[in-house]
Design a protein around this motif. Structure first.
Motif, PDB file in Angstrom:
ATOM      1  N   ILE A  33      77.051  77.985  34.714  1.00 46.27           N
ATOM      2  CA  ILE A  33      75.739  78.543  35.059  1.00 46.27           C
ATOM      3  C   ILE A  33      75.718  80.028  34.722  1.00 46.27           C
ATOM      4  O   ILE A  33      76.443  80.827  35.332  1.00 46.27           O
ATOM      5  CB  ILE A  33      75.410  78.327  36.548  1.00 46.27           C
ATOM      6  CG1 ILE A  33      75.621  76.852  36.925  1.00 46.27           C
ATOM      7  CG2 ILE A  33      73.976  78.743  36.840  1.00 46.27           C
ATOM      8  CD1 ILE A  33      75.461  76.554  38.384  1.00 46.27           C
ATOM      9  N   PHE A  57      73.808  83.075  37.362  1.00 45.35           N
ATOM     10  CA  PHE A  57      73.831  82.398  38.664  1.00 45.35           C
ATOM     11  C   PHE A  57      73.509  83.423  39.757  1.00 45.35           C
ATOM     12  O   PHE A  57      74.129  84.483  39.821  1.00 45.35           O
ATOM     13  CB  PHE A  57      75.232  81.820  38.873  1.00 45.35           C
ATOM     14  CG  PHE A  57      75.428  81.056  40.148  1.00 45.35           C
ATOM     15  CD1 PHE A  57      74.911  79.784  40.296  1.00 45.35           C
ATOM     16  CD2 PHE A  57      76.157  81.606  41.195  1.00 45.35           C
ATOM     17  CE1 PHE A  57      75.109  79.072  41.469  1.00 45.35           C
ATOM     18  CE2 PHE A  57      76.358  80.901  42.376  1.00 45.35           C
ATOM     19  CZ  PHE A  57      75.828  79.622  42.505  1.00 45.35           C
ATOM     20  N   SER A  79      71.753  76.669  33.289  1.00 45.41           N
ATOM     21  CA  SER A  79      72.927  75.835  33.535  1.00 45.41           C
ATOM     22  C   SER A  79      73.166  74.891  32.361  1.00 45.41           C
ATOM     23  O   SER A  79      72.240  74.285  31.831  1.00 45.41           O
ATOM     24  CB  SER A  79      72.703  75.042  34.819  1.00 45.41           C
ATOM     25  OG  SER A  79      73.223  73.742  34.717  1.00 45.41           O
ATOM     26  N   ARG A 108      68.202  74.740  43.985  1.00 45.78           N
ATOM     27  CA  ARG A 108      68.845  74.085  42.849  1.00 45.78           C
ATOM     28  C   ARG A 108      68.782  72.568  42.958  1.00 45.78           C
ATOM     29  O   ARG A 108      69.281  71.861  42.109  1.00 45.78           O
ATOM     30  CB  ARG A 108      70.300  74.544  42.725  1.00 45.78           C
ATOM     31  CG  ARG A 108      70.391  76.022  42.435  1.00 45.78           C
ATOM     32  CD  ARG A 108      71.779  76.500  42.145  1.00 45.78           C
ATOM     33  NE  ARG A 108      71.770  77.918  41.871  1.00 45.78           N
ATOM     34  CZ  ARG A 108      72.014  78.857  42.780  1.00 45.78           C
ATOM     35  NH1 ARG A 108      72.327  78.504  44.009  1.00 45.78           N
ATOM     36  NH2 ARG A 108      71.949  80.132  42.466  1.00 45.78           N
ATOM     37  N   GLN A 160      73.385  88.583  40.139  1.00 44.08           N
ATOM     38  CA  GLN A 160      73.466  87.569  39.093  1.00 44.08           C
ATOM     39  C   GLN A 160      74.817  87.664  38.429  1.00 44.08           C
ATOM     40  O   GLN A 160      75.283  88.751  38.093  1.00 44.08           O
ATOM     41  CB  GLN A 160      72.356  87.765  38.066  1.00 44.08           C
ATOM     42  CG  GLN A 160      71.046  87.174  38.559  1.00 44.08           C
ATOM     43  CD  GLN A 160      70.021  86.969  37.474  1.00 44.08           C
ATOM     44  OE1 GLN A 160      69.774  87.874  36.704  1.00 44.08           O
ATOM     45  NE2 GLN A 160      69.412  85.805  37.436  1.00 44.08           N
ATOM     46  N   GLU A 162      67.982  81.536  35.735  1.00 45.80           N
ATOM     47  CA  GLU A 162      69.361  81.039  35.793  1.00 45.80           C
ATOM     48  C   GLU A 162      69.447  79.858  34.825  1.00 45.80           C
ATOM     49  O   GLU A 162      68.552  79.021  34.815  1.00 45.80           O
ATOM     50  CB  GLU A 162      69.562  80.578  37.233  1.00 45.80           C
ATOM     51  CG  GLU A 162      70.897  80.116  37.632  1.00 45.80           C
ATOM     52  CD  GLU A 162      70.898  79.789  39.137  1.00 45.80           C
ATOM     53  OE1 GLU A 162      70.892  80.712  39.964  1.00 45.80           O
ATOM     54  OE2 GLU A 162      70.889  78.599  39.469  1.00 45.80           O
TER      55      GLU A 162
END
Lengths: 204, 798
Positions: free
Chosen positions: B609, B612, B584, B170, B635, B582
């Motif tokens: 998020i 995630f 965000s 990330r 997730q 993912e």
């Protein structure tokens, strides 16, 4: 005049750069084509698939108890199945012989004699019982282990009185210290290569 | 004056009798880099043969112009002379920027000026003089200078930056314009970067910097090399350090040759070495480090065009605390209960298994050219070669064979156009193509943790920056990324069925072996990202920044493909082929107040998020080493928010007080549990004394107070000791207690000659030799953190 020179220089730089890029692109295409084949499988070499403890009656070689643990993917991280064949008899003395195999290799690899005994100074077998009245001694001809200990490969077991309980065997790799003054053995530090408990062991 | 009037008249005469000559040209000359006005620049109006000079605001005025072209030749001391031409069709205002070399020289020699990459993101710059203090340490250590940035460690030398609670995949790291590709998905994989290579580091929280990538859910770290100046000069820097803890030493040297023609060459090399570190009560056996780095740059850099070749090499051999090698959950239980490492030996420089041996090569070539009235176009090619060897404690002749042997090669091509001819409306466009190949060597004799794969990435972006007036800047950007991963992965048949892949993925099997299946998963991901923000100067003291950013990150190879025993964590880790990307959404608000004596920076953020991806315990597997917990990547929807504060107060000219505090919260929205590995509240207070008369002497005392993390997911579990039938609790969740440390730092700089400066610094870390454990150190179950360390560093600039 000055401007022309500058242009010429710039042109040279540009040309050089284009060439450099082309070269790099070529290198790129070569490396990316190099490994299109399928990868080779990895068969874990270090694994132990089969652990066998064979207790043989010193007075009668036809009377024995076999504790077996088998894990197709290896005892380290696969699911293992324990089987017990036969029962102990109270008052009888048994000699234990150990077998550690990797049957995923063909022919099966003898892990005990091939890997562990040659590096006996870094390994230690520790045993334990719970609910079973048994005593155990490390034989005089046992393989020498770390710090003057006996490795625990050749051992003698006495089934004292009737009962049902559990029997544990552990192999400790690179223990910080070991102690076999209590014959079952104990160790600090290191890591366990396996830790197997056979439950429901019977002494008649 | 009369004469010039005559010229004007004559000039007009030439063009035509009918034209009126009453147009006014207003010009403004600014520094190309930071937009500051350039005072006293000479403007020669070529076709009028007339001179004017810029005033205190960098402005100048030419009156009585006729319609037609004017050519201006602008020169200023220390600047490259610039020729520009404009069509006069009426009154005209133009801002003209000059490449100001003297300013740059000052930046290098004195104190690097803030040169931010973004306008509205939460960006903090770490300057050269601060980086130099971290010469013997790692990137992750230096980034902790930024409030809100902590680190997640494996021992004391594997330090990964943690930005507002997020790390690894990330966080995007740009190393001299190249996106670092070094198996960064792994929590025990530290960035392979020699901090001595960087002249400046920008930390951007969140994904506001779209030109670098759209998947920076956590943040972006931008390392820039030292500036090149167009002047005939040769200069260098050498840093030598010695450290008591670990008996460490380090040396780094940089030598730069510049020419006024723009050519430059730079060589840099570093070596760091330490043996076993020491906690206050015992040695941390097998924690040595051996690090060798080398880099070189060569190129030509002018205002109009330039190119650069860059190559860097880094090899790190890192010992991992011997006591952390465990075989079973009972080993970890014994380690937790004993309270100290189960393997303590005398000090040694030896690095034995378990250890990592990582080699990283990076090569890049770039070229840029500026087109007048358009902007700057640049192209770049880069190549990275990363080899990761991890040695485990093994037996027999496999002792010297690594258990993990991964070779990751990455090629990237980038093109970028930056339209900055109008400084009030800047546009930036770019495209990126990347090819990556991972090869997992089967000779390890251990089933591959990460499979062989080819990965293709393509990205396109556009960003813009509008200066609406002197006080308000808006920026916005969009980016699209396509990502394709094509892997060849072996699955144990038992695992394949247990995961239910036999139902969902039977079409990807390409070969069946007795116990394993060879599969060919191919996944495509389409990722959209965007950002928008505003920067508003309320007055001379108060400034507000607002930023919104949308980032999407495709799952990384470990999240997709993990299936096996993770030794150092004593758990099985299982990825999932079914994962999607993912996404965000992050909003941030920054308020800053700057007066001469008092400065406040307050940064708040909220990061939501979706999907995630994180690891959590799921089940048990009974193995020959006893029961092992199975951790699955799952997730979920998560939210993180927090505040980072920096307060600086100059009590007098000599005394300064500073506080940096940071609070981050993170929750799993679906289970309502706190997220794991969220940094606890921390506050750092520092008091500093400076006296420029005593050879720029300064001394500071820093108090670091880290609280206990009270919000953590309880992933403790009980296992049955089969021998006794008792249940044994494994407390792997409870964070360690709060701790407070005191650090001291002092330095002075001596002018040895006109061009040679000697800087000597002495520092003491953990003055009171306090024993403590850090929640964000994955080896916290096994040992305390480092005890007192006294360092002496000598730096020579010549």
């Amino acid at each position: 005049m000055k401007i022309n020179n500058q242009n010429l220089k710039n042109m040279k730089t540009t040309k050089f750069f284009v060439k450099a890029l082309l070269c790099l692109a070529l290198v790129t295409s070569f490396t990316s084509c190099s490994d299109d084949d399928d990868p080779a499988p990895v068969n874990e070499e270090e694994i132990i698939t089969t652990l066998t403890l064979t207790f043989v009656n010193n007075a009668n070689p036809l009377d024995f108890v076999v504790l077996n643990s088998f894990a197709a993917d290896g005892l380290e991280d696969g699911m293992s199945t324990e089987t017990i064949t036969g029962n102990f008899t109270a008052g009888v003395t048994y000699s234990l012989s150990l077998g550690l195999l990797n049957t995923s290799e063909n022919p099966a690899e003898d892990v005990l004699n091939g890997d562990i005994i040659p590096e006996a100074d870094e390994h230690f077998f520790a045993y334990a019982v719970n609910g079973l009245d048994m005593t155990m001694t490390r034989d005089a001809d046992d393989v020498p282990g770390p710090d003057g200990s006996n490795l625990g490969v050749n051992t003698t077991w006495v089934a004292n009185s009737a009962g049902t309980g559990n029997l544990q065997i552990r192999l400790i790799h690179e223990p910080t210290s070991v102690d076999d003054s209590n014959e079952f053995g104990s160790a600090t530090g290191g890591s366990e290569d396996f830790n197997i408990t056979f439950t429901g062991v019977v002494i008649n | 004056m009369k004469l010039s009037a005559l010229f004007v008249t004559l000039f007009c005469f030439q063009i035509g009798f009918t034209q009126k000559c009453d147009s006014v040209f207003l010009g403004e000359i600014r520094d190309f880099h930071d937009n500051t006005p350039i005072v006293g620049a000479t403007v020669y109006i070529q076709n009028l043969n007339k001179y004017v000079a810029s005033d205190n605001n960098g402005k100048f005025k030419i009156e009585n112009l006729c319609k037609g072209q004017i050519i201006l030749v602008i020169s200023h001391i220390g600047c490259e002379t610039k020729t520009v031409s404009y069509m006069i069709e009426g009154d005209l205002f133009k801002s003209i920027s000059l490449e100001h070399h003297i300013e740059e020289l000052n930046e290098v020699a004195l104190r690097a000026k803030e040169n931010k990459t973004t306008q509205t993101a939460q960006e903090t710059i770490i300057k050269t003089d601060v980086l130099e203090r971290y010469s013997s340490l790692s990137l992750g250590d230096a980034l902790k200078e930024v409030p809100g940035v902590s680190s997640i460690n494996t021992g004391n030398t594997i330090v990964k930056p943690l930005i507002n609670g997020l790390h690894s995949s990330r966080i995007l790291i740009m190393n001299n314009g190249v996106r670092q590709q070094d198996q960064e998905w792994g929590i025990e994989h530290a960035p392979n970067i020699d901090i001595n290579n960087a002249g400046q580091i920008s930390v951007i929280k969140g994904s506001g910097a779209l030109a670098y990538g759209g998947d920076a859910v956590g943040g972006v770290v931008v390392l820039k090399p030292g500036r090149i100046i167009n002047k005939d000069t040769l200069y260098g820097r050498t840093i030598l350090g010695g450290h008591t803890n670990g008996r460490g030493y380090n040396i780094t040297s940089t030598l730069t040759k510049n020419y006024s023609s723009g050519w430059f060459a730079q060589l840099q090399a570093s070596y760091k070495r330490n043996g076993d570190f020491r906690a206050p009560d015992y040695n941390l056996t097998n924690t040595g480090l051996d690090s060798k780095g080398f880099s070189t740059r060569l190129g030509k850099r002018n205002f109009e065009s330039g190119f650069e070749f860059y190559y860097s090499y880094l090899n790190n051999e890192i010992g991992i605390l011997g006591a952390s090698h465990i075989g079973s959950v009972f080993d970890i239980e014994r380690a937790i209960n004993s309270g100290q490492p189960l393997l303590i030996e005398d000090f040694s420089y030896d690095i034995n298994a378990p250890k990592q041996d990582i080699t990283h090569h990076l090569a890049k070539a770039n070229y840029y050219r500026r087109f007048q009235g358009f902007g700057k176009v640049s192209v770049q090619y880069d190549y990275q070669y990363n080899q990761r060897l991890e040695f485990d404690v093994r037996i027999g002749d496999r002792r010297n064979i690594p258990a993990i042997d991964l070779t990751l090669q990455t090629h990237s091509l980038l093109a970028d156009a930056s339209l900055d001819s109008n400084l009030e409306r800047k546009y930036n466009f770019g495209i990126m193509g990347r090819y990556q190949n991972n090869f997992a060597d089967p000779d390890t004799g251990v089933r591959r943790l990460i499979p062989d794969y080819d990965k293709y990435d393509f990205g396109i972006y556009g960003t813009t920056e509008w200066q609406l007036n002197d006080d308000l800047i808006l920026d916005a950007g969009v980016r699209y990324d396509f990502s394709r991963i094509d892997a060849k992965k072996f699955y144990l048949i038992s695992r394949w069925e247990e995961r239910g892949y036999d139902e969902d993925f039977s079409d990807i099997i390409i070969e069946e072996l007795p116990t394993q299946l060879l599969t060919n998963p191919v996944f495509n991901y389409h990722n959209f990202s965007a950002s928008a923000g505003a920067k508003l100067d309320l007055d001379n003291y108060n400034q507000i920044l607002f930023n919104y950013s949308l980032a999407s990150r495709p799952p990384n190879p470990s999240e997709l493909f993990s299936d096996g025993l993770h030794h150092s964590a004593a758990r099985f880790e299982l990825g999932d082929l079914r994962f999607g990307k993912e996404v965000s959404n992050r909003v941030s608000l920054t308020y800053s107040y700057n007066s001469t004596r008092f400065r406040l920076l307050s940064e708040v953020f909220y990061n939501r998020i979706n999907n995630f991806i994180y690891l959590r315990p799921f089940d048990f597997v009974l193995t020959g080493r006893g029961p092992f917990p199975i951790w699955e990547y799952q997730q979920t929807d998560a939210q993180l928010y927090g505040i980072d504060l920096t307060v600086t107060y100059d009590i007098t000219d000599a005394w300064q007080f500073q506080n940096k505090s940071s609070l981050t919260k993170g929750y799993d929205k679906e289970t309502d549990l706190p997220l794991i590995d969220i940094p606890p509240f921390s506050t750092i207070n520092q008091i500093r004394y400076t006296n420029s008369k005593w050879n720029n002497f300064s001394a500071s005392l820093k108090s670091e107070w880290v609280f206990e993390q009270n919000e953590f997911p309880d992933f403790n579990f009980e296992v049955e000791d089969e021998l006794s039938g008792e249940m044994v609790l494994l407390d792997i969740s409870t964070p360690p207690p709060a701790y407070h440390l005191l650090h001291f730092y002092s330095e002075a700089t001596f002018d040895l000659s006109e061009k040679t400066k000697l800087n000597v610094s002495l520092s003491v870390n953990n003055i009171f030799d306090t024993s403590y454990r850090n929640y964000l150190n994955r080896l916290r179950f096994f040992a305390d953190e480092l005890g007192r360390n006294i360092s002496l560093q000598i730096q020579l600039n010549y």
